[in-house]
Enzyme design. Sequence first.
Site, short mmCIF file in Angstrom:
data_model
loop_
_atom_site.label_atom_id
_atom_site.label_comp_id
_atom_site.label_asym_id
_atom_site.label_seq_id
_atom_site.Cartn_x
_atom_site.Cartn_y
_atom_site.Cartn_z
N HIS A 1 0.85 -1.19 0.00
CA HIS A 1 0.00 0.00 0.00
C HIS A 1 0.88 1.24 0.00
O HIS A 1 2.05 1.18 0.36
CB HIS A 1 -0.81 0.09 1.30
CG HIS A 1 -1.68 -1.08 1.60
ND1 HIS A 1 -3.03 -1.06 1.41
CD2 HIS A 1 -1.40 -2.31 2.11
CE1 HIS A 1 -3.55 -2.22 1.78
NE2 HIS A 1 -2.59 -2.99 2.21
N TYR A 2 0.29 2.40 -0.31
CA TYR A 2 0.89 3.65 0.13
C TYR A 2 -0.03 4.25 1.18
O TYR A 2 -1.23 3.96 1.23
CB TYR A 2 1.22 4.61 -1.00
CG TYR A 2 0.10 5.21 -1.84
CD1 TYR A 2 -1.06 5.73 -1.28
CD2 TYR A 2 0.26 5.32 -3.22
CE1 TYR A 2 -2.05 6.31 -2.06
CE2 TYR A 2 -0.72 5.90 -4.02
CZ TYR A 2 -1.87 6.39 -3.43
OH TYR A 2 -2.85 6.96 -4.20
N THR A 3 0.57 5.11 2.04
CA THR A 3 -0.22 5.65 3.15
C THR A 3 -1.21 6.70 2.66
O THR A 3 -2.29 6.86 3.25
CB THR A 3 0.70 6.27 4.22
OG1 THR A 3 1.65 7.14 3.57
CG2 THR A 3 1.44 5.19 4.99
N GLU B 1 2.51 -0.95 4.55
CA GLU B 1 2.20 0.43 4.17
C GLU B 1 3.50 1.16 3.86
O GLU B 1 4.42 1.21 4.69
CB GLU B 1 1.48 1.16 5.31
CG GLU B 1 0.03 0.76 5.50
CD GLU B 1 -0.92 1.44 4.51
OE1 GLU B 1 -0.46 2.27 3.71
OE2 GLU B 1 -2.13 1.12 4.57
N HIS C 1 -2.53 -3.05 -3.37
CA HIS C 1 -3.90 -2.91 -2.87
C HIS C 1 -4.88 -2.77 -4.04
O HIS C 1 -5.98 -3.32 -4.03
CB HIS C 1 -3.99 -1.70 -1.94
CG HIS C 1 -5.19 -1.68 -1.06
ND1 HIS C 1 -5.52 -0.60 -0.28
CD2 HIS C 1 -6.17 -2.61 -0.84
CE1 HIS C 1 -6.64 -0.87 0.39
NE2 HIS C 1 -7.05 -2.08 0.05
N ASP D 1 -3.56 2.42 -4.84
CA ASP D 1 -2.22 2.28 -4.27
C ASP D 1 -1.64 0.87 -4.45
O ASP D 1 -2.40 -0.08 -4.55
CB ASP D 1 -2.24 2.67 -2.78
CG ASP D 1 -3.16 1.81 -1.91
OD1 ASP D 1 -4.29 1.53 -2.32
OD2 ASP D 1 -2.72 1.42 -0.82
#
Length: 287
Positions: free
Chosen positions: A62-64, A127, A169, A179
Amino acid sequence: MSLGPFGSAGVDSKRQRVVPLPHTNASMKTFTPDSSIASDVIPSANYGDRNKGRVPDMIVLHYTGMPDVEGAIARLCTAGTDVSAHYIVLEDGRIVQTVPEAKRAWHAGVASWAGEEDINSCSIGVEIVNRGHDWGYPEFPLRQTAAVIALCRGIMLRRNVPSHRVLGHSDVAPARKKDPGEKFPWHSLANSGVGHWVQPAPVVRGETLKLGTIGDSVSDLQQALARYGYGLPINGKYDGTTMEVVTAFQRHFRPARVDGVADHSTLTTLQALLASLPEEAKAVAAG
Ligand SMILES: [Zn+2]
């Protein structure tokens, strides 16, 4: 130890990106990190047991997607937000573990892959700190990518995660998520043995399947995407769902053009990926 005239100043000037980590919530029980390269543990309040004792065999990246790292860590660790991940990889390459791998973190939400819908129970969630599409979407720094690679390699070895089950994700939730997005260097990960990837076929002019197209060619495309693992109905209609899944596919595997249109390059890249799946994965995909 005493520092000479160039000591601390020299070090500090090279460490501009260091971000102080928020203090651990004193009421939360800490734990020993599963990964030997995790430098910090900040226990999250948000986790449960893996359903039916499911052993994780997937990694979801994921990215935050938040403007600052402190806010992202707070959101992933504070009770009541109902979100968490096992690991957070900071821009400077530091790795923070927030949920023990044995537990079920809450990162995937409504999702599916290869016929399975409880993605949180079967996966490890990572993340990666990046502001994301809504906040300018910066490049992923090299040292952060190197840390993601090292972390994933360790998880893959310890947990026997096959390369084709290191996913984004957006792959498991294409209707809702972008993401880690098209700037994420999946090719660099693959060069280090993390993730399944082939060199994308070049984008050329030619016929395309797109929103509104109906027919066997669309069924074939849907079938191929589903065989690879994407969750979508096979109905011969290039509908909104099909377009979302093609977009997710492109973000991961053909990032040069992310438009939801199944052009020759997209179809060729998908076929090459299917052909290069390990035999046991092909059997599952066909079944
Ligand atoms: Zn996500």
